[in-house]
Design a protein around this motif. Structure first.
Motif, PDB file in Angstrom:
ATOM      1  N   VAL A 242       0.863  -1.190   0.000  1.00 14.41           N
ATOM      2  CA  VAL A 242       0.000   0.000   0.000  1.00 14.41           C
ATOM      3  C   VAL A 242       0.888   1.223   0.000  1.00 14.41           C
ATOM      4  CG1 VAL A 242      -1.839   1.210   1.200  1.00 14.41           C
ATOM      5  CG2 VAL A 242      -1.722  -1.294   1.286  1.00 14.41           C
ATOM      6  N   ASP A 243       0.555   2.199  -0.853  1.00 15.92           N
ATOM      7  CA  ASP A 243       1.304   3.461  -0.886  1.00 15.92           C
ATOM      8  C   ASP A 243       0.324   4.624  -0.759  1.00 15.92           C
ATOM      9  OD1 ASP A 243       0.038   3.160  -3.251  1.00 15.92           O
ATOM     10  OD2 ASP A 243       1.783   3.390  -4.526  1.00 15.92           O
ATOM     11  N   SER A 244       0.857   5.806  -0.647  1.00 14.47           N
ATOM     12  CA  SER A 244       0.031   7.010  -0.514  1.00 14.47           C
ATOM     13  C   SER A 244       0.651   8.125  -1.344  1.00 14.47           C
ATOM     14  CB  SER A 244      -0.082   7.409   0.960  1.00 14.47           C
ATOM     15  OG  SER A 244       1.209   7.691   1.484  1.00 14.47           O
ATOM     16  N   VAL A 245       0.107   9.326  -1.186  1.00 11.57           N
ATOM     17  CA  VAL A 245       0.578  10.471  -1.986  1.00 11.57           C
ATOM     18  C   VAL A 245       1.986  10.851  -1.523  1.00 11.57           C
ATOM     19  CG1 VAL A 245       0.121  12.855  -2.643  1.00 11.57           C
ATOM     20  CG2 VAL A 245      -1.780  11.259  -2.288  1.00 11.57           C
ATOM     21  N   PRO A 246       2.940  11.001  -2.443  1.00  6.86           N
ATOM     22  CA  PRO A 246       4.308  11.323  -2.032  1.00  6.86           C
ATOM     23  C   PRO A 246       4.446  12.788  -1.637  1.00  6.86           C
ATOM     24  CG  PRO A 246       4.162  11.265  -4.415  1.00  6.86           C
ATOM     25  CD  PRO A 246       2.823  10.829  -3.898  1.00  6.86           C
ATOM     26  N   GLU A 247       5.544  13.082  -0.969  1.00  5.42           N
ATOM     27  CA  GLU A 247       5.898  14.455  -0.612  1.00  5.42           C
ATOM     28  C   GLU A 247       6.910  14.958  -1.630  1.00  5.42           C
ATOM     29  OE1 GLU A 247       7.319  14.519   3.331  1.00  5.42           O
ATOM     30  OE2 GLU A 247       5.553  13.559   4.217  1.00  5.42           O
TER      31      GLU A 247
ATOM     32  N   ASP B 277       0.577  12.876 -10.198  1.00  9.88           N
ATOM     33  CA  ASP B 277       1.163  12.269 -11.397  1.00  9.88           C
ATOM     34  C   ASP B 277       2.332  11.357 -11.027  1.00  9.88           C
ATOM     35  OD1 ASP B 277      -0.674  13.702 -12.813  1.00  9.88           O
ATOM     36  OD2 ASP B 277       0.712  15.313 -13.359  1.00  9.88           O
ATOM     37  N   LEU B 278       3.136  11.788 -10.061  1.00 13.55           N
ATOM     38  CA  LEU B 278       4.254  10.958  -9.636  1.00 13.55           C
ATOM     39  C   LEU B 278       3.765   9.673  -8.971  1.00 13.55           C
ATOM     40  CD1 LEU B 278       7.295  10.593  -9.283  1.00 13.55           C
ATOM     41  CD2 LEU B 278       7.144  11.900  -7.156  1.00 13.55           C
TER      42      LEU B 278
ATOM     43  N   MET C 106       9.796   4.382   4.312  1.00 17.07           N
ATOM     44  CA  MET C 106       9.752   5.717   3.710  1.00 17.07           C
ATOM     45  C   MET C 106      11.028   5.901   2.893  1.00 17.07           C
ATOM     46  SD  MET C 106       8.210   8.631   3.297  1.00 17.07           S
ATOM     47  CE  MET C 106       7.006   8.828   4.626  1.00 17.07           C
ATOM     48  N   VAL C 107      10.866   5.937   1.560  1.00 20.10           N
ATOM     49  CA  VAL C 107      11.993   6.058   0.638  1.00 20.10           C
ATOM     50  C   VAL C 107      12.131   7.523   0.228  1.00 20.10           C
ATOM     51  CG1 VAL C 107      12.993   5.294  -1.533  1.00 20.10           C
ATOM     52  CG2 VAL C 107      11.585   3.732  -0.197  1.00 20.10           C
TER      53      VAL C 107
ATOM     54  N   ASP D 176      17.272  19.193  -9.406  1.00 20.07           N
ATOM     55  CA  ASP D 176      16.941  18.021  -8.605  1.00 20.07           C
ATOM     56  C   ASP D 176      15.774  18.328  -7.664  1.00 20.07           C
ATOM     57  OD1 ASP D 176      18.984  16.835  -9.865  1.00 20.07           O
ATOM     58  OD2 ASP D 176      20.343  16.744  -8.151  1.00 20.07           O
ATOM     59  N   VAL D 177      14.791  17.410  -7.631  1.00 23.93           N
ATOM     60  CA  VAL D 177      13.590  17.592  -6.819  1.00 23.93           C
ATOM     61  C   VAL D 177      13.585  16.528  -5.720  1.00 23.93           C
ATOM     62  CG1 VAL D 177      11.074  17.584  -6.807  1.00 23.93           C
ATOM     63  CG2 VAL D 177      12.302  18.551  -8.747  1.00 23.93           C
ATOM     64  N   PRO D 178      13.619  16.914  -4.437  1.00 24.01           N
ATOM     65  CA  PRO D 178      13.548  15.924  -3.359  1.00 24.01           C
ATOM     66  C   PRO D 178      12.137  15.320  -3.269  1.00 24.01           C
ATOM     67  CG  PRO D 178      14.527  17.988  -2.598  1.00 24.01           C
ATOM     68  CD  PRO D 178      13.908  18.272  -3.922  1.00 24.01           C
ATOM     69  N   VAL D 179      12.079  13.995  -3.144  1.00 26.10           N
ATOM     70  CA  VAL D 179      10.810  13.269  -3.088  1.00 26.10           C
ATOM     71  C   VAL D 179      10.879  12.270  -1.938  1.00 26.10           C
ATOM     72  CG1 VAL D 179       9.212  11.746  -4.313  1.00 26.10           C
ATOM     73  CG2 VAL D 179      10.467  13.494  -5.577  1.00 26.10           C
TER      74      VAL D 179
END
Length: 450
Positions: free
Chosen positions: A345-350, A360-361, A391-392, A437-440
Protein backbone atom coordinates in the motif's frame (compact mmCIF):
# COMPACT_ATOMS: atom_id res chain seq x y z
CA UNK A 1 67.67 60.23 -68.67
CA UNK A 2 66.88 60.95 -65.02
CA UNK A 3 66.74 58.00 -62.62
CA UNK A 4 63.36 57.27 -61.20
CA UNK A 5 63.41 56.90 -57.40
CA UNK A 6 60.98 54.85 -55.42
CA UNK A 7 58.72 56.68 -52.98
CA UNK A 8 59.57 56.23 -49.33
CA UNK A 9 57.35 54.50 -46.80
CA UNK A 10 55.92 56.29 -43.81
CA UNK A 11 56.79 54.44 -40.60
CA UNK A 12 54.27 55.07 -37.81
CA UNK A 13 54.52 53.59 -34.31
CA UNK A 14 53.10 53.85 -30.80
CA UNK A 15 55.33 54.11 -27.71
CA UNK A 16 54.00 53.16 -24.27
CA UNK A 17 56.09 52.87 -21.11
CA UNK A 18 59.29 53.48 -23.07
CA UNK A 19 58.83 50.70 -25.65
CA UNK A 20 57.26 50.35 -29.09
CA UNK A 21 54.01 48.41 -28.82
CA UNK A 22 52.67 48.88 -32.39
CA UNK A 23 54.20 49.79 -35.74
CA UNK A 24 52.94 50.28 -39.34
CA UNK A 25 54.60 50.94 -42.71
CA UNK A 26 52.33 52.91 -45.04
CA UNK A 27 52.65 54.00 -48.65
CA UNK A 28 49.34 55.68 -49.49
CA UNK A 29 47.00 55.02 -46.57
CA UNK A 30 46.01 57.66 -44.04
CA UNK A 31 46.58 57.15 -40.29
CA UNK A 32 43.62 57.31 -37.93
CA UNK A 33 43.45 56.69 -34.16
CA UNK A 34 40.35 55.38 -32.40
CA UNK A 35 38.84 52.74 -30.14
CA UNK A 36 37.41 50.41 -32.85
CA UNK A 37 38.96 48.06 -35.39
CA UNK A 38 38.35 50.36 -38.36
CA UNK A 39 41.27 52.65 -37.31
CA UNK A 40 44.90 52.21 -38.22
CA UNK A 41 45.93 52.41 -34.56
CA UNK A 42 43.46 51.02 -32.03
CA UNK A 43 43.67 52.34 -28.47
CA UNK A 44 41.39 51.91 -25.45
CA UNK A 45 38.61 54.52 -25.04
CA UNK A 46 39.56 57.69 -23.16
CA UNK A 47 37.73 60.89 -22.30
CA UNK A 48 40.88 62.94 -23.04
CA UNK A 49 40.71 62.29 -26.80
CA UNK A 50 37.98 61.86 -29.43
CA UNK A 51 36.78 58.35 -30.21
CA UNK A 52 38.20 58.69 -33.75
CA UNK A 53 40.46 61.26 -35.36
CA UNK A 54 42.93 61.51 -38.27
CA UNK A 55 46.62 62.34 -37.61
CA UNK A 56 48.30 61.78 -41.00
CA UNK A 57 46.42 62.12 -44.28
CA UNK A 58 47.69 61.18 -47.75
CA UNK A 59 46.65 63.60 -50.49
CA UNK A 60 48.23 63.83 -53.92
CA UNK A 61 50.95 61.28 -53.13
CA UNK A 62 52.03 63.38 -50.13
CA UNK A 63 51.38 63.00 -46.41
CA UNK A 64 49.97 65.88 -44.35
CA UNK A 65 50.12 66.28 -40.57
CA UNK A 66 46.70 67.10 -39.08
CA UNK A 67 46.66 68.68 -35.58
CA UNK A 68 44.06 70.57 -33.57
CA UNK A 69 44.32 73.56 -31.22
CA UNK A 70 45.22 71.49 -28.13
CA UNK A 71 47.46 68.79 -29.57
CA UNK A 72 51.11 68.86 -28.47
CA UNK A 73 54.23 67.51 -30.14
CA UNK A 74 57.26 68.34 -32.27
CA UNK A 75 58.16 67.97 -35.93
CA UNK A 76 61.53 68.21 -37.72
CA UNK A 77 61.27 70.03 -41.05
CA UNK A 78 64.84 69.28 -42.16
CA UNK A 79 66.70 72.26 -40.63
CA UNK A 80 65.22 72.63 -37.13
CA UNK A 81 62.66 71.18 -34.72
CA UNK A 82 59.38 73.07 -34.34
CA UNK A 83 56.74 72.40 -31.75
CA UNK A 84 53.04 72.43 -32.53
CA UNK A 85 52.47 75.82 -30.78
CA UNK A 86 54.96 77.46 -33.16
CA UNK A 87 53.27 75.81 -36.13
CA UNK A 88 49.93 77.26 -35.13
CA UNK A 89 51.19 80.73 -34.11
CA UNK A 90 53.72 81.36 -36.92
CA UNK A 91 51.37 80.22 -39.67
CA UNK A 92 53.57 77.31 -40.76
CA UNK A 93 50.46 75.11 -40.70
CA UNK A 94 47.36 76.03 -42.69
CA UNK A 95 44.15 76.46 -40.66
CA UNK A 96 41.19 74.55 -42.10
CA UNK A 97 37.47 75.12 -41.81
CA UNK A 98 37.07 72.47 -39.07
CA UNK A 99 39.55 74.39 -36.81
CA UNK A 100 42.36 71.89 -37.50
CA UNK A 101 45.81 72.72 -38.88
CA UNK A 102 47.37 71.09 -41.96
CA UNK A 103 51.17 70.76 -42.45
CA UNK A 104 52.56 69.12 -45.62
CA UNK A 105 55.45 66.73 -44.87
CA UNK A 106 58.54 66.20 -46.95
CA UNK A 107 60.32 62.83 -47.08
CA UNK A 108 62.98 64.18 -44.72
CA UNK A 109 60.45 65.18 -42.03
CA UNK A 110 60.00 63.27 -38.79
CA UNK A 111 58.21 64.00 -35.54
CA UNK A 112 56.09 62.83 -32.62
CA UNK A 113 52.58 63.54 -31.36
CA UNK A 114 51.85 63.53 -27.61
CA UNK A 115 48.66 61.67 -26.71
CA UNK A 116 47.16 61.42 -23.20
CA UNK A 117 48.22 57.77 -22.71
CA UNK A 118 50.85 57.20 -25.44
CA UNK A 119 53.26 58.86 -27.92
CA UNK A 120 52.89 58.58 -31.70
CA UNK A 121 56.09 58.86 -33.78
CA UNK A 122 56.53 58.98 -37.55
CA UNK A 123 59.33 59.27 -40.13
CA UNK A 124 60.06 58.14 -43.69
CA UNK A 125 62.14 55.06 -44.57
CA UNK A 126 63.31 53.70 -47.95
CA UNK A 127 60.96 51.23 -49.61
CA UNK A 128 62.30 47.66 -50.05
CA UNK A 129 63.30 46.48 -53.51
CA UNK A 130 60.58 44.92 -55.66
CA UNK A 131 60.35 41.17 -55.36
CA UNK A 132 62.29 41.01 -52.13
CA UNK A 133 60.75 39.27 -49.17
CA UNK A 134 61.29 40.15 -45.57
CA UNK A 135 63.65 37.76 -43.84
CA UNK A 136 64.52 37.21 -40.21
CA UNK A 137 68.09 37.59 -39.01
CA UNK A 138 70.11 34.37 -38.96
CA UNK A 139 70.20 34.28 -35.18
CA UNK A 140 66.36 34.32 -35.03
CA UNK A 141 65.76 31.69 -37.67
CA UNK A 142 64.58 28.31 -36.40
CA UNK A 143 66.39 25.09 -37.31
CA UNK A 144 65.62 21.41 -36.61
CA UNK A 145 68.74 21.05 -34.48
CA UNK A 146 67.64 23.95 -32.24
CA UNK A 147 64.15 22.60 -31.69
CA UNK A 148 65.05 18.94 -31.10
CA UNK A 149 65.49 17.49 -27.61
CA UNK A 150 69.16 16.67 -27.63
CA UNK A 151 69.05 14.30 -24.66
CA UNK A 152 66.24 12.27 -26.19
CA UNK A 153 67.93 12.29 -29.58
CA UNK A 154 71.19 11.04 -28.03
CA UNK A 155 69.41 8.17 -26.22
CA UNK A 156 67.51 7.21 -29.37
CA UNK A 157 70.70 7.22 -31.46
CA UNK A 158 72.54 5.08 -28.88
CA UNK A 159 69.74 2.49 -28.79
CA UNK A 160 69.68 2.35 -32.59
CA UNK A 161 73.44 1.72 -32.76
CA UNK A 162 73.21 -1.01 -30.11
CA UNK A 163 70.32 -2.65 -31.96
CA UNK A 164 72.24 -2.70 -35.26
CA UNK A 165 75.35 -4.12 -33.57
CA UNK A 166 73.30 -6.84 -31.83
CA UNK A 167 71.66 -7.94 -35.08
CA UNK A 168 75.01 -7.99 -36.86
CA UNK A 169 76.54 -10.07 -34.06
CA UNK A 170 73.71 -12.61 -34.17
CA UNK A 171 73.90 -12.92 -37.96
CA UNK A 172 77.69 -13.40 -37.83
CA UNK A 173 77.46 -16.36 -35.46
CA UNK A 174 77.60 -19.80 -37.16
CA UNK A 175 74.48 -21.90 -37.07
CA UNK A 176 74.81 -24.62 -34.42
CA UNK A 177 74.65 -28.20 -35.73
CA UNK A 178 72.46 -30.48 -33.67
CA UNK A 179 73.79 -34.01 -33.28
CA UNK A 180 71.41 -36.80 -34.17
CA UNK A 181 70.31 -38.76 -31.14
CA UNK A 182 69.88 -42.51 -31.27
CA UNK A 183 66.92 -44.26 -29.74
CA UNK A 184 69.09 -45.95 -27.14
CA UNK A 185 70.25 -42.52 -25.94
CA UNK A 186 66.77 -41.25 -25.23
CA UNK A 187 65.31 -41.39 -21.78
CA UNK A 188 62.67 -43.94 -20.97
CA UNK A 189 59.83 -41.44 -20.89
CA UNK A 190 60.63 -40.28 -24.44
CA UNK A 191 60.88 -43.88 -25.64
CA UNK A 192 57.46 -44.63 -24.18
CA UNK A 193 56.05 -41.56 -25.94
CA UNK A 194 57.57 -42.45 -29.32
CA UNK A 195 57.08 -46.23 -29.30
CA UNK A 196 53.88 -47.19 -27.49
CA UNK A 197 53.87 -50.65 -25.93
CA UNK A 198 52.16 -53.38 -27.90
CA UNK A 199 49.32 -55.29 -26.25
CA UNK A 200 50.21 -58.80 -25.20
CA UNK A 201 48.85 -61.53 -27.41
CA UNK A 202 46.61 -64.05 -25.71
CA UNK A 203 47.08 -67.58 -26.91
CA UNK A 204 43.84 -69.36 -27.65
CA UNK A 205 43.46 -72.71 -26.00
CA UNK A 206 41.92 -75.50 -28.03
CA UNK A 207 38.44 -76.43 -27.03
CA UNK A 208 37.96 -79.70 -25.23
CA UNK A 209 35.56 -81.82 -27.27
CA UNK A 210 35.36 -84.48 -24.59
CA UNK A 211 36.39 -87.33 -26.93
CA UNK A 212 39.10 -89.79 -25.75
CA UNK A 213 40.23 -90.85 -29.21
CA UNK A 214 43.18 -89.17 -30.99
CA UNK A 215 42.52 -86.95 -34.01
CA UNK A 216 44.42 -87.38 -37.16
CA UNK A 217 46.66 -84.41 -38.07
CA UNK A 218 46.17 -84.90 -41.76
CA UNK A 219 42.39 -84.64 -41.50
CA UNK A 220 41.20 -81.02 -42.35
CA UNK A 221 38.84 -79.31 -39.99
CA UNK A 222 35.31 -79.27 -41.22
CA UNK A 223 33.00 -76.39 -40.29
CA UNK A 224 31.04 -77.34 -37.26
CA UNK A 225 27.33 -77.20 -37.58
CA UNK A 226 24.76 -77.63 -34.95
CA UNK A 227 21.77 -79.03 -36.72
CA UNK A 228 18.50 -79.14 -34.96
CA UNK A 229 18.60 -82.93 -35.03
CA UNK A 230 21.79 -84.72 -36.24
CA UNK A 231 20.32 -88.14 -35.67
CA UNK A 232 16.84 -89.37 -35.87
CA UNK A 233 15.61 -89.43 -32.32
CA UNK A 234 13.29 -92.23 -31.60
CA UNK A 235 9.90 -91.30 -30.36
CA UNK A 236 9.63 -91.45 -26.60
CA UNK A 237 7.91 -94.45 -25.25
CA UNK A 238 6.07 -92.56 -22.56
CA UNK A 239 5.51 -89.06 -21.23
CA UNK A 240 8.32 -89.31 -18.64
CA UNK A 241 10.96 -89.77 -21.30
CA UNK A 242 9.53 -86.95 -23.39
CA UNK A 243 9.63 -84.60 -20.39
CA UNK A 244 13.30 -85.38 -19.75
CA UNK A 245 14.19 -84.65 -23.37
CA UNK A 246 12.44 -81.29 -23.35
CA UNK A 247 14.10 -80.29 -20.06
CA UNK A 248 17.54 -81.17 -21.36
CA UNK A 249 16.97 -79.23 -24.60
CA UNK A 250 15.72 -75.92 -23.23
CA UNK A 251 16.92 -75.78 -19.62
CA UNK A 252 20.02 -73.63 -20.36
CA UNK A 253 18.63 -71.23 -22.99
CA UNK A 254 16.40 -68.16 -23.13
CA UNK A 255 13.95 -67.12 -20.52
CA UNK A 256 13.69 -70.64 -19.13
CA UNK A 257 17.27 -70.34 -17.91
CA UNK A 258 16.21 -67.40 -15.76
CA UNK A 259 13.18 -69.27 -14.53
CA UNK A 260 15.27 -72.01 -13.10
CA UNK A 261 13.74 -71.60 -9.64
CA UNK A 262 11.82 -74.17 -7.77
CA UNK A 263 8.12 -74.58 -8.01
CA UNK A 264 5.69 -74.92 -5.14
CA UNK A 265 6.05 -78.69 -5.20
CA UNK A 266 9.80 -78.65 -4.71
CA UNK A 267 10.58 -79.42 -8.38
CA UNK A 268 11.75 -77.20 -11.20
CA UNK A 269 9.41 -74.57 -12.61
CA UNK A 270 9.82 -75.98 -16.13
CA UNK A 271 8.77 -79.34 -14.81
CA UNK A 272 5.62 -77.81 -13.39
CA UNK A 273 4.81 -76.02 -16.66
CA UNK A 274 5.35 -79.10 -18.80
CA UNK A 275 3.29 -81.50 -16.69
CA UNK A 276 2.48 -85.10 -17.31
CA UNK A 277 1.40 -86.04 -20.84
CA UNK A 278 2.38 -82.49 -22.03
CA UNK A 279 -1.11 -81.09 -21.63
CA UNK A 280 -3.14 -79.55 -18.89
CA UNK A 281 -0.14 -78.31 -16.76
CA UNK A 282 -1.08 -75.54 -14.38
CA UNK A 283 1.09 -72.37 -14.70
CA UNK A 284 -0.44 -70.89 -11.54
CA UNK A 285 1.46 -73.41 -9.42
CA UNK A 286 4.76 -72.68 -11.20
CA UNK A 287 4.32 -68.89 -10.88
CA UNK A 288 2.68 -68.86 -7.48
CA UNK A 289 5.27 -66.37 -6.17
CA UNK A 290 4.16 -63.78 -8.74
CA UNK A 291 0.54 -63.76 -7.59
CA UNK A 292 -0.17 -60.63 -5.48
CA UNK A 293 -3.49 -59.40 -4.13
CA UNK A 294 -5.56 -60.76 -7.00
CA UNK A 295 -4.00 -58.45 -9.51
CA UNK A 296 -3.05 -61.43 -11.71
CA UNK A 297 -4.96 -64.73 -11.42
CA UNK A 298 -3.53 -67.62 -13.36
CA UNK A 299 -5.63 -70.77 -13.75
CA UNK A 300 -6.49 -73.51 -16.14
CA UNK A 301 -9.30 -73.70 -18.54
CA UNK A 302 -10.37 -70.08 -19.04
CA UNK A 303 -11.07 -66.97 -16.97
CA UNK A 304 -8.25 -64.67 -16.11
CA UNK A 305 -5.27 -66.94 -16.75
CA UNK A 306 -3.25 -69.10 -19.08
CA UNK A 307 -4.63 -72.61 -19.54
CA UNK A 308 -3.60 -75.82 -21.28
CA UNK A 309 -0.22 -74.92 -22.85
CA UNK A 310 1.09 -77.35 -25.43
CA UNK A 311 4.23 -77.89 -27.40
CA UNK A 312 5.03 -76.67 -30.89
CA UNK A 313 3.60 -79.79 -32.57
CA UNK A 314 -0.03 -79.24 -31.63
CA UNK A 315 -2.50 -78.98 -28.84
CA UNK A 316 -4.52 -76.23 -27.38
CA UNK A 317 -3.55 -72.51 -27.68
CA UNK A 318 -2.71 -70.44 -24.60
CA UNK A 319 -5.22 -67.68 -23.83
CA UNK A 320 -4.59 -64.60 -21.73
CA UNK A 321 -7.71 -63.10 -20.23
CA UNK A 322 -8.30 -59.49 -19.29
CA UNK A 323 -6.44 -58.34 -16.21
CA UNK A 324 -8.49 -56.77 -13.50
CA UNK A 325 -7.32 -54.06 -11.12
CA UNK A 326 -8.93 -52.45 -8.14
CA UNK A 327 -8.39 -48.96 -6.73
CA UNK A 328 -6.53 -48.17 -3.52
CA UNK A 329 -9.47 -46.38 -1.94
CA UNK A 330 -10.43 -42.74 -1.42
CA UNK A 331 -7.56 -40.16 -1.70
CA UNK A 332 -7.60 -37.39 0.91
CA UNK A 333 -6.68 -34.05 -0.76
CA UNK A 334 -6.83 -32.04 2.47
CA UNK A 335 -8.96 -29.12 3.44
CA UNK A 336 -9.56 -26.17 1.15
CA UNK A 337 -7.39 -23.19 2.18
CA UNK A 338 -7.48 -19.52 1.21
CA UNK A 339 -4.18 -18.17 -0.10
CA UNK A 340 -3.17 -14.80 1.38
CA UNK A 341 -1.99 -12.30 -1.21
CA UNK A 342 0.79 -9.93 -0.04
CA UNK A 343 -0.19 -6.27 -0.22
CA UNK A 344 1.89 -3.17 -0.91
CA UNK A 345 0.00 0.00 0.00
CA UNK A 346 1.30 3.46 -0.89
CA UNK A 347 0.03 7.01 -0.51
CA UNK A 348 0.58 10.47 -1.99
CA UNK A 349 4.31 11.32 -2.03
CA UNK A 350 5.90 14.46 -0.61
CA UNK A 351 7.33 16.51 -3.50
CA UNK A 352 9.29 19.72 -2.86
CA UNK A 353 8.74 21.31 -6.28
CA UNK A 354 5.97 22.90 -8.31
CA UNK A 355 7.22 21.33 -11.56
CA UNK A 356 6.26 17.78 -10.53
CA UNK A 357 2.68 17.06 -9.42
CA UNK A 358 2.44 14.54 -6.54
CA UNK A 359 -0.59 12.78 -8.04
CA UNK A 360 1.16 12.27 -11.40
CA UNK A 361 4.25 10.96 -9.64
CA UNK A 362 2.15 8.60 -7.48
CA UNK A 363 0.31 7.33 -10.57
CA UNK A 364 3.61 6.49 -12.25
CA UNK A 365 5.02 4.70 -9.18
CA UNK A 366 1.77 2.71 -8.80
CA UNK A 367 2.19 1.48 -12.38
CA UNK A 368 5.64 0.14 -11.43
CA UNK A 369 4.56 -1.25 -8.07
CA UNK A 370 4.69 -4.87 -9.26
CA UNK A 371 8.50 -4.81 -9.11
CA UNK A 372 8.36 -3.51 -5.50
CA UNK A 373 5.90 -6.29 -4.62
CA UNK A 374 8.29 -8.90 -6.02
CA UNK A 375 10.97 -7.67 -3.61
CA UNK A 376 8.50 -8.05 -0.74
CA UNK A 377 7.36 -11.53 -1.86
CA UNK A 378 10.99 -12.71 -1.90
CA UNK A 379 11.31 -11.46 1.67
CA UNK A 380 8.13 -13.32 2.69
CA UNK A 381 9.71 -16.60 1.56
CA UNK A 382 12.31 -16.16 4.30
CA UNK A 383 10.02 -14.60 6.93
CA UNK A 384 6.25 -15.18 6.42
CA UNK A 385 5.41 -12.67 9.17
CA UNK A 386 7.39 -9.83 7.57
CA UNK A 387 5.52 -6.50 7.49
CA UNK A 388 6.12 -2.81 8.10
CA UNK A 389 6.43 0.66 6.59
CA UNK A 390 9.33 1.98 4.48
CA UNK A 391 9.75 5.72 3.71
CA UNK A 392 11.99 6.06 0.64
CA UNK A 393 13.62 9.41 -0.09
CA UNK A 394 15.31 10.20 -3.42
CA UNK A 395 16.17 13.10 -5.75
CA UNK A 396 14.39 13.31 -9.12
CA UNK A 397 17.07 14.54 -11.57
CA UNK A 398 16.45 16.62 -14.73
CA UNK A 399 17.20 13.45 -16.73
CA UNK A 400 14.21 11.70 -15.13
CA UNK A 401 16.24 9.30 -12.98
CA UNK A 402 16.18 8.63 -9.23
CA UNK A 403 19.47 9.48 -7.55
CA UNK A 404 20.58 9.37 -3.90
CA UNK A 405 17.95 6.73 -3.11
CA UNK A 406 17.92 6.25 0.66
CA UNK A 407 15.51 4.90 3.27
CA UNK A 408 14.47 7.74 5.58
CA UNK A 409 12.33 5.62 7.93
CA UNK A 410 11.68 1.87 8.10
CA UNK A 411 9.90 -0.59 10.39
CA UNK A 412 10.50 -3.48 7.98
CA UNK A 413 13.09 -5.82 9.48
CA UNK A 414 14.67 -7.00 6.24
CA UNK A 415 17.78 -5.45 4.71
CA UNK A 416 17.38 -7.66 1.62
CA UNK A 417 13.95 -6.19 0.79
CA UNK A 418 15.15 -2.61 1.43
CA UNK A 419 18.21 -3.05 -0.81
CA UNK A 420 16.00 -4.60 -3.51
CA UNK A 421 13.64 -1.59 -3.36
CA UNK A 422 16.51 0.90 -3.70
CA UNK A 423 18.07 -1.01 -6.61
CA UNK A 424 14.70 -1.25 -8.40
CA UNK A 425 13.94 2.49 -8.06
CA UNK A 426 17.39 3.47 -9.35
CA UNK A 427 16.58 1.67 -12.63
CA UNK A 428 13.33 3.59 -13.22
CA UNK A 429 13.08 6.35 -15.83
CA UNK A 430 10.44 8.89 -14.77
CA UNK A 431 8.44 10.89 -17.35
CA UNK A 432 9.36 14.15 -15.57
CA UNK A 433 12.19 16.49 -16.54
CA UNK A 434 12.50 19.17 -13.83
CA UNK A 435 14.96 22.02 -14.18
CA UNK A 436 16.81 20.96 -11.03
CA UNK A 437 16.94 18.02 -8.61
CA UNK A 438 13.59 17.59 -6.82
CA UNK A 439 13.55 15.92 -3.36
CA UNK A 440 10.81 13.27 -3.09
CA UNK A 441 9.64 11.19 -0.10
CA UNK A 442 7.48 8.17 -0.91
CA UNK A 443 5.98 5.72 1.65
CA UNK A 444 5.35 1.98 1.13
CA UNK A 445 3.32 -0.14 3.59
CA UNK A 446 3.86 -3.93 3.35
CA UNK A 447 1.51 -6.53 4.84
CA UNK A 448 1.25 -10.32 4.28
CA UNK A 449 -2.43 -10.03 3.34
CA UNK A 450 -5.80 -10.79 4.95
Amino acid sequence: MALQTRPKLLRVGVIQDGRIVEEHHLLHDSVTIGDDARNTIVMPPSEARPPRFKVLENRGQQFHLIIDEHMQGRVNLGSSDVDFDALRSQGLATRRADDTFDLPLQESARGKVELPDATLFFHFIPAPAEGSKPALPPELKASPWRTVDRVFFGILLTMLVLYVLSVALIVAQPTPVEAEVELDQLEDRFVRAIIPPQPAKVEEKPKDTGSTGDKKQEEPKAPTKKPASTEATPAPANSAERRQQVEARVAGTGLLKLLGGKGPGGGDAIADVLGSSGSGANVADALAGAQSGGALAVGSGGGNGIANPQGDTGGKMAGIGATQTSGAGTVDTGRKQVVKVPQVVDSVPEVDSSEVKPKDLARYIQSRKASIQRCYENGLKRDPSLKGKVMVRFDLTPQGRASNVEVEESTLRSDEVINCIKTTMRAWTFPFKPSDDVPVSYPFIFSPGE
